[in-house]
Design a protein around this motif. Structure first.
Motif, PDB file in Angstrom:
ATOM      1  N   GLU A 131       0.654  -1.372  -0.016  1.00  7.17           N
ATOM      2  CA  GLU A 131      -0.171   0.283  -0.288  1.00  7.17           C
ATOM      3  C   GLU A 131       0.989   1.290   0.051  1.00  7.17           C
ATOM      4  O   GLU A 131       0.209   2.468  -0.630  1.00  7.17           O
ATOM      5  CB  GLU A 131      -1.182   0.496   1.516  1.00  7.17           C
ATOM      6  CG  GLU A 131      -2.261  -1.472   1.515  1.00  7.17           C
ATOM      7  CD  GLU A 131      -3.007  -0.296   2.421  1.00  7.17           C
ATOM      8  OE1 GLU A 131      -4.470  -1.718   2.309  1.00  7.17           O
ATOM      9  OE2 GLU A 131      -2.985  -0.271   2.549  1.00  7.17           O
ATOM     10  N   VAL A 132       1.797   1.441   1.077  1.00  7.61           N
ATOM     11  CA  VAL A 132       3.060   2.542   0.491  1.00  7.61           C
ATOM     12  C   VAL A 132       3.456   2.617  -0.594  1.00  7.61           C
ATOM     13  O   VAL A 132       3.628   4.156  -1.035  1.00  7.61           O
ATOM     14  CB  VAL A 132       3.970   1.980   1.524  1.00  7.61           C
ATOM     15  CG1 VAL A 132       4.802   3.235   1.527  1.00  7.61           C
ATOM     16  CG2 VAL A 132       2.834   1.981   3.089  1.00  7.61           C
ATOM     17  N   GLN A 133       3.245   1.384  -1.386  1.00  6.88           N
ATOM     18  CA  GLN A 133       4.246   1.734  -2.549  1.00  6.88           C
ATOM     19  C   GLN A 133       3.215   2.351  -3.501  1.00  6.88           C
ATOM     20  O   GLN A 133       3.268   2.813  -4.577  1.00  6.88           O
ATOM     21  CB  GLN A 133       5.134   0.284  -3.100  1.00  6.88           C
ATOM     22  CG  GLN A 133       6.034  -0.130  -2.458  1.00  6.88           C
ATOM     23  CD  GLN A 133       7.433   0.642  -2.511  1.00  6.88           C
ATOM     24  OE1 GLN A 133       7.025   1.721  -3.566  1.00  6.88           O
ATOM     25  NE2 GLN A 133       8.390   0.398  -1.824  1.00  6.88           N
ATOM     26  N   GLU A 134       2.215   1.890  -3.560  1.00  6.04           N
ATOM     27  CA  GLU A 134       1.197   2.855  -4.180  1.00  6.04           C
ATOM     28  C   GLU A 134       0.658   4.212  -4.087  1.00  6.04           C
ATOM     29  O   GLU A 134       0.566   4.671  -4.893  1.00  6.04           O
ATOM     30  CB  GLU A 134      -0.346   1.996  -4.437  1.00  6.04           C
ATOM     31  CG  GLU A 134      -1.673   2.390  -4.853  1.00  6.04           C
ATOM     32  CD  GLU A 134      -2.712   1.396  -4.750  1.00  6.04           C
ATOM     33  OE1 GLU A 134      -3.787   2.006  -5.028  1.00  6.04           O
ATOM     34  OE2 GLU A 134      -2.507   0.896  -4.436  1.00  6.04           O
ATOM     35  N   LEU A 135       0.827   4.691  -2.478  1.00  2.00           N
ATOM     36  CA  LEU A 135       0.688   5.446  -2.238  1.00  2.00           C
ATOM     37  C   LEU A 135       2.250   6.771  -3.267  1.00  2.00           C
ATOM     38  O   LEU A 135       1.732   7.615  -3.771  1.00  2.00           O
ATOM     39  CB  LEU A 135       1.016   5.914  -0.728  1.00  2.00           C
ATOM     40  CG  LEU A 135      -0.626   5.798  -0.007  1.00  2.00           C
ATOM     41  CD1 LEU A 135      -0.068   5.882   1.152  1.00  2.00           C
ATOM     42  CD2 LEU A 135      -2.155   6.531  -0.514  1.00  2.00           C
ATOM     43  N   ILE A 136       3.081   6.086  -3.000  1.00  2.00           N
ATOM     44  CA  ILE A 136       4.222   7.141  -3.781  1.00  2.00           C
ATOM     45  C   ILE A 136       4.303   6.333  -4.159  1.00  2.00           C
ATOM     46  O   ILE A 136       4.330   8.041  -6.174  1.00  2.00           O
ATOM     47  CB  ILE A 136       5.538   6.283  -3.036  1.00  2.00           C
ATOM     48  CG1 ILE A 136       5.905   5.982  -1.166  1.00  2.00           C
ATOM     49  CG2 ILE A 136       6.531   6.204  -4.317  1.00  2.00           C
ATOM     50  CD1 ILE A 136       6.521   5.187  -1.351  1.00  2.00           C
ATOM     51  N   ALA A 137       3.827   5.341  -5.398  1.00  2.00           N
ATOM     52  CA  ALA A 137       3.533   5.387  -6.565  1.00  2.00           C
ATOM     53  C   ALA A 137       2.292   7.170  -7.282  1.00  2.00           C
ATOM     54  O   ALA A 137       2.524   7.053  -8.833  1.00  2.00           O
ATOM     55  CB  ALA A 137       3.280   4.240  -7.791  1.00  2.00           C
ATOM     56  N   SER A 190      10.120  15.147   1.573  1.00  2.44           N
ATOM     57  CA  SER A 190      10.937  15.981   2.246  1.00  2.44           C
ATOM     58  C   SER A 190      12.170  14.626   2.346  1.00  2.44           C
ATOM     59  O   SER A 190      12.193  13.809   2.338  1.00  2.44           O
ATOM     60  CB  SER A 190      10.596  15.819   3.516  1.00  2.44           C
ATOM     61  OG  SER A 190      10.922  16.055   5.129  1.00  2.44           O
ATOM     62  N   SER A 191      13.608  16.314   2.996  1.00  5.21           N
ATOM     63  CA  SER A 191      14.553  14.413   2.765  1.00  5.21           C
ATOM     64  C   SER A 191      14.785  14.407   4.314  1.00  5.21           C
ATOM     65  O   SER A 191      15.059  13.009   4.739  1.00  5.21           O
ATOM     66  CB  SER A 191      15.296  15.642   3.206  1.00  5.21           C
ATOM     67  OG  SER A 191      15.814  16.533   3.551  1.00  5.21           O
ATOM     68  N   GLN A 192      14.160  15.376   4.706  1.00  3.84           N
ATOM     69  CA  GLN A 192      13.777  14.426   6.219  1.00  3.84           C
ATOM     70  C   GLN A 192      13.476  13.109   6.738  1.00  3.84           C
ATOM     71  O   GLN A 192      13.275  13.185   7.577  1.00  3.84           O
ATOM     72  CB  GLN A 192      13.901  16.186   7.272  1.00  3.84           C
ATOM     73  CG  GLN A 192      13.582  16.289   8.854  1.00  3.84           C
ATOM     74  CD  GLN A 192      15.058  16.049   9.448  1.00  3.84           C
ATOM     75  OE1 GLN A 192      16.254  16.383   8.171  1.00  3.84           O
ATOM     76  NE2 GLN A 192      15.391  15.611  10.210  1.00  3.84           N
ATOM     77  N   MET A 193      11.866  13.300   6.000  1.00  2.00           N
ATOM     78  CA  MET A 193      11.119  12.203   5.880  1.00  2.00           C
ATOM     79  C   MET A 193      10.835  11.576   5.282  1.00  2.00           C
ATOM     80  O   MET A 193       9.545  12.228   4.187  1.00  2.00           O
ATOM     81  CB  MET A 193       9.617  12.651   7.243  1.00  2.00           C
ATOM     82  CG  MET A 193       9.124  11.326   7.304  1.00  2.00           C
ATOM     83  SD  MET A 193      10.004  10.162   8.166  1.00  2.00           S
ATOM     84  CE  MET A 193       9.309   8.638   7.533  1.00  2.00           C
ATOM     85  N   SER A 194      11.936  11.128   4.146  1.00  2.00           N
ATOM     86  CA  SER A 194      11.958  10.657   2.999  1.00  2.00           C
ATOM     87  C   SER A 194      10.374   9.634   2.598  1.00  2.00           C
ATOM     88  O   SER A 194      10.014   8.634   3.140  1.00  2.00           O
ATOM     89  CB  SER A 194      13.164  10.371   2.253  1.00  2.00           C
ATOM     90  OG  SER A 194      13.745   8.693   2.853  1.00  2.00           O
ATOM     91  N   LEU A 195      10.540   9.535   1.069  1.00  2.00           N
ATOM     92  CA  LEU A 195       9.438   8.699   0.961  1.00  2.00           C
ATOM     93  C   LEU A 195       9.933   6.916   0.905  1.00  2.00           C
ATOM     94  O   LEU A 195       9.470   6.015   1.289  1.00  2.00           O
ATOM     95  CB  LEU A 195       8.979   8.164  -0.676  1.00  2.00           C
ATOM     96  CG  LEU A 195       8.027   9.703  -0.437  1.00  2.00           C
ATOM     97  CD1 LEU A 195       7.808   9.894  -2.291  1.00  2.00           C
ATOM     98  CD2 LEU A 195       7.111   9.419   0.330  1.00  2.00           C
ATOM     99  N   SER A 196      11.795   6.730   0.624  1.00  2.00           N
ATOM    100  CA  SER A 196      12.241   6.016   1.105  1.00  2.00           C
ATOM    101  C   SER A 196      12.574   5.249   2.177  1.00  2.00           C
ATOM    102  O   SER A 196      12.168   4.177   2.581  1.00  2.00           O
ATOM    103  CB  SER A 196      13.895   6.128   0.597  1.00  2.00           C
ATOM    104  OG  SER A 196      14.368   7.312   0.747  1.00  2.00           O
ATOM    105  N   ASP A 197      12.327   6.555   3.144  1.00  2.00           N
ATOM    106  CA  ASP A 197      12.482   5.771   4.912  1.00  2.00           C
ATOM    107  C   ASP A 197      10.535   5.197   5.261  1.00  2.00           C
ATOM    108  O   ASP A 197      10.775   4.196   5.754  1.00  2.00           O
ATOM    109  CB  ASP A 197      11.991   6.939   5.358  1.00  2.00           C
ATOM    110  CG  ASP A 197      14.388   7.074   6.185  1.00  2.00           C
ATOM    111  OD1 ASP A 197      14.457   6.443   4.968  1.00  2.00           O
ATOM    112  OD2 ASP A 197      14.456   8.047   6.271  1.00  2.00           O
ATOM    113  N   SER A 198       9.976   5.875   4.612  1.00  2.00           N
ATOM    114  CA  SER A 198       8.313   5.160   4.539  1.00  2.00           C
ATOM    115  C   SER A 198       8.529   3.578   4.162  1.00  2.00           C
ATOM    116  O   SER A 198       7.580   3.043   4.660  1.00  2.00           O
ATOM    117  CB  SER A 198       7.243   5.937   3.549  1.00  2.00           C
ATOM    118  OG  SER A 198       7.859   7.387   4.672  1.00  2.00           O
TER     119      SER A 198
END
Length: 334
Positions: free
Chosen positions: A105-111, A303-311
């Motif tokens: 689901e996280v990947q779907e949101l990012i996409a 945000s670099s402070q809370m990046s999508l890769s971190d999520s």
């Protein structure tokens, strides 16, 4: 020009977020609309917070042309559909943690964010507290040397709260509390992916985890241990051990106001609320709102402070931990 906010859900965390926004410059942040699935709830929320428009559906909020970014404060299972709805309508989104129920689901949101070229951030508010920024600075400056081990604990007796105890509502210690411990680890190790994840836990009759312990091993034999619980009171502190010293968050590690670096303690104050809050230190939600505004003004999509890769990494770790503990949500089979 002010960043114009829409509030999705008229619950407790949305109340606190809106109160936190009021501690910032009104010329920088404006709440222009709120939506709830019950129009009466939205209207009561709007009246309480002097918000111009109230909607009885999220779809109406998505169609409001005067909104720049939507704060999604719904229960966990609704994060994905709400986030997709708003981003497909061209809105930027600040989505409460966890960003979604699982990594898929996280990947779907990012996409979806990338497809629509909009900003998306997981509202891990801890990342934007002055304490967390100081931790990042201390690590970058090498004040405790190389990080060797991290420990983080967070727990309280919360099983009387349905959204925390019921599986259909996205409950469980790991998703709601453990994510704070894990994000602390990810911060300390600079977003590095662990080599291994080992988890054990105790589940409630409802099928969610009441207590979970996660041990992570990183490269060069570095380790981390996280304990989270909705059945017992834990120490709620965190520590980073380095080759030259330690960084310690003495208490309230998810909304910290004190920090000890190599034995020297420093206190940090928070904005004063204009209304009564539901949760501890909730005016600290203003820090993540300011980060969203800064990113939007710079034209950034994350945000670099809370990046999508971190999520994405957090979701991946929690998926594996849940698999080992035996916590399965309906979203996992979709």
């Amino acid at each position: 020009m002010a960043t114009r906010w829409g509030i999705c859900s008229a619950g407790k965390i949305s109340h606190d977020f809106t109160v936190a926004l009021r501690t910032l410059l009104p010329g920088d942040h404006q709440v222009v609309a709120v939506a709830a699935r019950d129009l009466r709830h939205a209207q009561e929320f709007a009246e309480r917070h002097s918000i111009p428009r109230a909607y009885g559906s999220y779809e109406e909020l998505a169609k409001d042309a005067e909104i720049d970014v939507v704060y999604v404060g719904t229960i966990h299972p609704h994060h994905l559909p709400a986030g997709v709805l708003f981003m497909n309508a061209g809105k930027s989104v600040l989505c409460e943690k966890p960003m979604a129920m699982n990594g898929r689901e996280v990947q779907e949101l990012i996409a979806t964010a990338r497809k629509n070229d909009v900003f998306l951030m997981e509202a891990v508010w801890t990342r934007f507290f002055p304490v967390s920024l100081e931790i990042g600075r201390s690590l970058t400056q090498g004040e405790i040397g190389d990080v060797l081990m991290v420990r983080a604990d967070l727990g309280a007796p919360l099983t009387h709260i349905p959204r925390l105890a019921e599986r259909d509502l996205g409950g469980g210690a790991l998703l709601d509390l453990g994510i704070y411990c894990l994000q602390f680890v990810v911060l300390a190790f600079g977003g590095e992916r662990p080599e291994s994840v080992q988890a054990t836990g105790v589940c409630l009759d409802s099928g969610v985890d009441g207590t979970t312990v996660v041990t992570l091993k990183f490269s060069r034999n570095r380790t981390a241990v996280c304990t989270c619980s909705i059945t017992m009171q834990l120490t709620n502190d965190a520590v980073i051990v380095g080759t030259k010293g330690t960084i310690r968050v003495p208490t309230n590690m998810w909304c910290p106001t004190s920090l000890v670096v190599n034995g020297k303690e420093k206190q940090y104050s928070l904005p004063e609320p204009g209304q009564q809050l539901n949760f501890l230190h909730s005016t600290g939600l203003s820090y993540e709102a300011e980060e969203v505004r800064k990113c939007l003004l710079k034209g950034l999509r994350e945000s670099s402070q809370m990046s999508l890769s971190d999520s994405a990494l957090l979701a991946e770790i929690m998926d594996e931990a849940r698999r080992q503990v035996g916590v399965v949500y309906s979203q996992d089979s979709q």
